[in-house]
Enzyme design. Structure first.
Site, short mmCIF file in Angstrom:
data_model
loop_
_atom_site.label_atom_id
_atom_site.label_comp_id
_atom_site.label_asym_id
_atom_site.label_seq_id
_atom_site.Cartn_x
_atom_site.Cartn_y
_atom_site.Cartn_z
N HIS A 38 106.37 -18.33 33.10
CA HIS A 38 104.81 -18.29 32.85
C HIS A 38 104.47 -18.47 31.57
O HIS A 38 103.11 -18.75 31.54
CB HIS A 38 104.33 -16.95 33.68
CG HIS A 38 104.45 -16.93 35.00
ND1 HIS A 38 103.29 -16.91 35.77
CD2 HIS A 38 105.61 -16.77 35.85
CE1 HIS A 38 103.72 -16.91 37.06
NE2 HIS A 38 105.15 -16.57 37.10
N ASP A 80 99.62 -20.12 24.92
CA ASP A 80 99.51 -19.49 26.18
C ASP A 80 100.04 -20.46 27.16
O ASP A 80 100.00 -21.84 26.94
CB ASP A 80 97.99 -19.36 26.34
CG ASP A 80 97.75 -17.96 27.00
OD1 ASP A 80 98.28 -17.66 27.74
OD2 ASP A 80 96.35 -17.61 27.12
C1 GDG Z 1 100.56 -14.90 31.79
C2 GDG Z 1 100.83 -15.83 30.83
C3 GDG Z 1 99.66 -17.59 32.56
C4 GDG Z 1 91.83 -9.40 32.36
N1 GDG Z 1 90.99 -8.52 32.12
C5 GDG Z 1 90.66 -7.98 33.20
C6 GDG Z 1 91.23 -8.92 34.33
N2 GDG Z 1 92.21 -9.81 33.59
C7 GDG Z 1 92.81 -10.98 34.29
C8 GDG Z 1 92.08 -11.95 34.08
C9 GDG Z 1 93.14 -12.92 34.59
C10 GDG Z 1 94.56 -12.22 33.89
O1 GDG Z 1 93.93 -10.85 33.71
C11 GDG Z 1 94.97 -12.59 32.67
O2 GDG Z 1 95.75 -14.05 32.97
P1 GDG Z 1 96.00 -15.06 31.86
O3 GDG Z 1 96.48 -16.15 32.52
O4 GDG Z 1 94.88 -15.34 31.03
O5 GDG Z 1 97.23 -14.27 30.83
P2 GDG Z 1 98.28 -13.29 30.80
O6 GDG Z 1 98.08 -11.90 31.30
O7 GDG Z 1 98.94 -13.56 29.55
O8 GDG Z 1 99.33 -14.06 31.75
C12 GDG Z 1 99.63 -16.77 31.04
C13 GDG Z 1 99.71 -16.33 33.50
O9 GDG Z 1 100.83 -15.59 33.23
C14 GDG Z 1 100.11 -16.78 35.09
O10 GDG Z 1 100.96 -17.85 34.98
O11 GDG Z 1 98.27 -18.14 32.87
O12 GDG Z 1 99.54 -18.13 30.14
O13 GDG Z 1 100.46 -15.36 29.28
O14 GDG Z 1 93.36 -13.10 36.03
O15 GDG Z 1 90.88 -12.20 35.24
N3 GDG Z 1 91.09 -8.83 35.54
C15 GDG Z 1 90.40 -7.73 35.70
N4 GDG Z 1 89.67 -6.93 34.92
C16 GDG Z 1 89.80 -6.94 33.67
O16 GDG Z 1 89.12 -6.29 32.84
N5 GDG Z 1 90.05 -7.56 37.23
#
Ligand code: GDG
Length: 466
Positions: A156, A363
């Protein structure tokens, strides 16, 4: 498909609406819903002594099976090798990467424990899909236990540049473990290319038409960009709760424009650089004062790792300094929030934002960029500003693509986004939302599983005579 899908990841969080454990959990819980299979991983709980006792439940339409880990496992494997060695290194923070032998040992031990406990769940025609940097050696552990099933691995996070990866002690061993899989998937062409370079230039392997050969073995490789549960997210954005939050935010805007960021509180997300770029925009655009604000939601994460405590303290200081310098009696330039919101609430807040500011320094994909787009009002969509170093930038070319290390560039994009005419916003958004809808989480899962089903078995010796 015949055969169940067994998904294995460090943590298991099947949830539909509440706060989440990050992007991987959001993606997997959507991918497994309505799919026959089991999701196996760590419960997140710590026990005095490891027992291997499985706990099986139905969560949000998914069968989940979890184990507890010992405190030493959590310290060495999770806080240690996964989050203090591999995470910083794979996000280009070699300065933060810690190399300690106890971490290696904990990583090997927990991967072996995962293999021992998941083994009785595996039936002969199951497909096994292992996720992320915590579990790279798990395929090898399963093969050692005579598991002959198709096993795929998906990373990921980014695969780092060749010379960076080579700074990892035992990097060859870790790379070699990937060749126990039938299929290894990356998020982007960029990561795939970095992996190719490592295999060809560092370990004298061969890459031919989607097949990697090295260490006397072969495996298929490919890019499988992860997506959103787009219909689910769009429905959340149209829900009553979302509406209430859009209304609540609009009321609090008081005619001002809102820029918004949502991230796990992580140094890879470029939050300090983002605050400084926003400050640059304020300094160079005095007429924007009192007419715009930045809402940054940053949910605390990995609190036990020192680098996360440090970044949190820095962000408190930088946001406080900027607010102190620019705030007036009825305007605060940065609303910095360290709590999490429900998914539908978040969707409503995204919808009220004129600009989505997504500027990670590195990322794997970044699902927030896709969620921001999915939540927009088609009649009056906002503008996405996206880092060139997020995997999502390979797909989302109609965003304003920026270099997150350049304050001037990000400040220019903020100005441009806030002033963008409706026709241009709509034109860009339509292209972006089409991509978010078609390259969604279902497509990601199906593409990966189809490729896994058709991959030649990895236990065939490499054909080039390596
Ligand atoms: C890893 C990789 C890759 C955040 N704050 C709240 C909340 N979130 C949710 C967001 C989003 C998720 O968390 C974050 O996803 P990302 O993809 O931006 O980043 P990582 O957590 O680092 O994820 C990344 C991912 O895996 C999938 O393969 O894209 O590159 O680092 O969904 O919405 N959700 C809620 N409340 C919050 O306050 N409900």
């Amino acid at each position: 498909m015949t055969g169940r899908l067994i998904v294995i990841s460090n943590r298991v969080h099947a949830s539909e609406g509440g706060a989440t454990g990050g992007g991987l959990a959001t993606a997997l819980s959507a991918a497994l819903r309505e799919y026959s299979g089991v999701w196996f991983g760590w419960s997140g709980r710590t026990v005095g002594e490891f027992t291997g006792q499985l706990s099986v439940q139905r969560q949000a339409g998914v069968t989940v099976s979890t184990i507890d880990l010992e405190a030493q496992d959590v310290e060495e494997y999770y806080n240690g090798y996964a989050n203090r060695t591999l995470w910083p290194l794979f996000h280009y923070r070699v300065d933060l990467a810690a190399y300690e032998r106890s971490f290696d040992q904990g990583y090997a031990r927990v991967n072996a424990r995962f293999a021992d406990t998941v083994l009785p769940l595996i039936e002969a025609d199951d497909f096994i899909w292992i996720h992320d940097y915590h579990l790279i050696p798990l395929g090898r552990e399963l093969r050692r236990r005579d598991v002959r099933n198709r096993i795929g691995f998906f990373l990921h996070i980014p695969w780092p540049a060749r010379r960076l990866f080579a700074t990892l002690p035992n990097h060859r061993e870790l790379a070699e473990a990937l060749f126990e899989y039938d299929l290894v998937g990356f998020q982007t062409e960029d990561s795939l290319q970095a992996f190719r370079e490592y295999i060809v230039d560092e370990v004298d392997g061969v890459i031919e038409a989607g097949e990697a050969q090295a260490f006397g073995r072969s495996c298929r490789i490919g890019a499988f960009p992860v997506g959103l549960d787009a219909p689910g997210f769009e429905a959340a954005a149209r829900s009553q709760a979302a509406d209430t939050w859009t209304g609540r935010m609009r009321e609090s805007l008081n005619g001002r424009q809102m820029i918004m960021g949502v991230d796990r509180l992580d140094y890879s997300k470029g939050l300090e650089e983002r605050f400084l770029a926003y400050e640059e925009a304020l300094t160079t655009t005095p007429e924007a004062h009192e007419r715009v604000f930045l809402l940054q939601i940053a949910t605390p994460s990995r609190n036990e790792v020192p680098a996360y405590q440090e970044i949190r303290a820095r962000l408190d200081a930088v946001s406080g300094r900027i607010n102190g310098a620019y705030a007036t009696v009825d305007w605060v330039p940065i609303r910095y929030v360290n709590r999490s919101y429900r998914r539908d609430e978040l969707a409503g807040i995204y919808r009220a934002a004129d600009v989505g500011l997504v500027t990670p320094l590195r990322d794997g994909m970044n699902l927030v960029a896709k969620e921001y787009v999915a939540a927009q009002d088609p009649e009056d969509p906002g503008v996405l500003i996206l880092s060139q170093f997020a995997g999502a930038a390979e797909q989302m070319r109609e965003a304003l693509i920026v270099n997150p290390f350049s304050r001037e560039e990000v400040a220019d994009a903020i100005r441009r986004g806030l002033a963008m005419p409706l026709a241009e916003r709509r034109r860009r958004w339509e292209v972006l939302v089409h991509g978010v809808r078609t390259e969604d989480v279902g497509a990601w899962r199906d593409n990966f599983v189809d490729a896994l089903k058709t991959a030649p078995p990895s236990d065939l010796p490499a054909t080039s005579g390596l």
